[in-house]
Write an enzyme that holds these catalytic residues in place. Sequence first.
Site, mmCIF file in Angstrom:
data_model
loop_
_atom_site.group_PDB
_atom_site.id
_atom_site.type_symbol
_atom_site.label_atom_id
_atom_site.label_comp_id
_atom_site.label_asym_id
_atom_site.label_seq_id
_atom_site.Cartn_x
_atom_site.Cartn_y
_atom_site.Cartn_z
ATOM 1 N N ASP A 56 43.780 -6.923 -0.708
ATOM 2 C CA ASP A 56 43.232 -6.873 0.581
ATOM 3 C C ASP A 56 41.988 -6.623 0.567
ATOM 4 O O ASP A 56 41.550 -5.878 -0.339
ATOM 5 C CB ASP A 56 44.150 -6.369 1.870
HETATM 6 C C1 GLC Z 1 41.757 -8.614 6.330
HETATM 7 C C2 GLC Z 1 43.163 -8.673 6.342
HETATM 8 C C3 GLC Z 1 43.670 -9.980 5.667
HETATM 9 C C4 GLC Z 1 42.638 -10.897 5.334
HETATM 10 C C5 GLC Z 1 41.475 -10.175 4.825
HETATM 11 C C6 GLC Z 1 40.448 -11.283 4.550
HETATM 12 O O1 GLC Z 1 41.549 -7.072 6.479
HETATM 13 O O2 GLC Z 1 44.004 -7.616 5.992
HETATM 14 O O3 GLC Z 1 44.924 -10.401 6.461
HETATM 15 O O4 GLC Z 1 43.209 -12.049 4.647
HETATM 16 O O5 GLC Z 1 41.102 -9.093 5.032
HETATM 17 O O6 GLC Z 1 39.805 -11.365 5.414
#
Ligand code: GLC
Length: 721
Positions: A265
């Site tokens: 993430d």
């Molecule tokens: C965010 C979220 C995730 C998302 C990622 C990219 O912090 O936790 O769900 O897909 O970053 O934006």
Amino acid sequence: MTKPFIQDLVNDMTLDEKLAQLTQLGPYYWGLDDTVDLTGPFKELNIEPQVIKSIGSVLNGIGARNVIELQTRHLESSRLKIPLIFMADVIHGYRTILPIPLAMGCSFDLDACEQFAEVAARESAAAGIHLTFSPMTDLVRDPRWGRVMETSGEDPYLNARVTESMVRGYQGKDLKEPGRIAACVKHFAGYGAPEGGREYNTVDMSTGVLREFYLPAYKAAVDAGVAMVMAAFNTIDRIPSSGNSKLLRGILREEWGFDGVTIADFNSVNELVPHGAAQDGREAALKSLVAGLDIEMMSTHYLNHASSLVQEGLLDLRLIDEAVTRVLELKDALGLFDNPFKDADPVADEADKPSPEHLQAAREMGARSIVLLKNEGGVLPLKRGMKIGLAGPFATSINVLGGWAGTEKDPAVSLYTGITGKIPAADLLTAMTGELGSMLEGVFDVEDASEAAYEQLKDCDVILAAVGENQQDTGEGGSKASLRLSANQEKLIHRLKATGKPVVTIVFSGRPLELAPVLESSDALVQAWFLGTESGNSIADVLFGDYNPSGRLSMSFPYSVGQIPVYYNAYQTGRPYDPQYPNVRYVTRYLDIPNDPLFCFGYGLSYSTFAYSGFTVEAAADGKVLASIQVENTSEVTGKETVQLYIRDVTASVVRPGKELKGFKQITLAPHEKQTVSFEITRDMLMFYGQEDQLVFEPGDFDIMLGANSGDHSTQRIWIG
Ligand code: GLC
């Protein structure tokens, strides 16, 4: 089997090129303005500009023209001509914003969930997106957590069915097909259970609970062929998911056979350091690569440290080669080596509005997701010709798309517009329509104009109160300690009730709110969620009976925030509460509130009424069990009912939930039509994780339950050997 050309590419790549292939950055690093706000901590990543030529993927670089330009420039400078893959957060629609996934879970309509993903995929593909970070399928039991809006709810079975439907809708049978995109299930694992419902807080649960409740929906995605799995921010058994070998290699790859790509993430590799699970970025890189995390998102420790780790013999180069191979195979599955632009289509992408077909689909999905929670005296459906009052911060608001609403290019249809699409504006009076700002901007209530609203609307035949929470106060970083409507919204509802006219409270929210304080003053109560672009039309369709509400709650509504976590499939306890003896002290109970939620999982009303009878449970010859029940529509209105099957394993080697959803069937019945609904119960439906973490079936008594929801069903006990 790895294709020879991919094997050759891996062999030709330098180690730095391999590490860049395992790195994902926002479009900012290519000099393009960020087309969407990037989430999470955004810091300088101290990388050299020429590294950009070898980076493997782009985060949230969207827009057909942007993608074509960026891909073209990249391929001109890339030594090995490896195309970029563009990944984005398309959580509930791209141009046509669809209902939030928590609302879609309430539809209990798997075809609609598949269509949801197909619509999003077609529009995303035209915008040059190759993969979406969806479905998010974190099981949730705590509406204080803002991201409950993104998932389909509290039940492992429903979440699994919705998730596999969405994977099919996004990916189709072949990723190369036009209008298909790869899906990424997230957040692996257990992100939906932060302590206190507080965003990014510790997750701690037994392995049994993890496997029984939280893992099934991710596994359903893997079994449905999901292309990618995103690791969660949180720890599982005190190890951050991004560096958790037991999770990423043990369960995901060895047990489940997942052979796709894993991705961090946002910044989550780097966050092993503040977790205290890694001393520095170098150790974070080592732990994540060893754990099986392929792509690092928005941090660059792989790039900055993995090379020296290999040279010092601390990291096996084969782990990097395996990860790079998986990334190249995903690009090949999408056809990017032959067509690096895939479906990017500036004309379609820049159309001045979404297609009528998609808007109609969104409108129908919205109507299916609305849950009618109360309808005293048949206040609803509204009748044309009535003088209708409309008050509250969501009466005329177009800020009802919901969180993660992609491009937000197209304004939503407001409730006011939806209603005036049905009746003359002269029959609709409004009052106290000032919008509710966001808590992030320090706004916690609306201006109180309830006395004026009382005076302006008191001569109406019926009054609608459009209330809720600001959509920016839901989603990521949207945790709340209180779930009540703001004081002046509650006051408005009570003052409108004082007019003596029927009050219909319509709730716009991304989570279950605490509605007990306004239940008495609401003759009817409609949970309208955030339904996206067609919101006002979907709600108006239900309010006027042009769609007979069929939504059923996919998440319990708490009687009080003090009950949380409150969910239907809780384990049996040693001192169960018996409502026949409400004053017994030493049982599991509160002194000041009931144990039961205000509205339970699976609950929802219709304009039709349904009667259940003839419930039978019998053992079939082949060892299966057949449960049947007759459902009759006892009203004058055709309606849709979701018949739900629950079971309880009465005695087992580990405690079992009081009930578990094991099936549901949606049927449409004409007035006075009857239909017998049957379910086959097989042993694999009754298996659970025993003390040794193995799936087991144990013979014994089982309670079989069939009915309208988790709190309203018939029960029969049967021995299953
Ligand atoms: C965010 C979220 C995730 C998302 C990622 C990219 O912090 O936790 O769900 O897909 O970053 O934006």
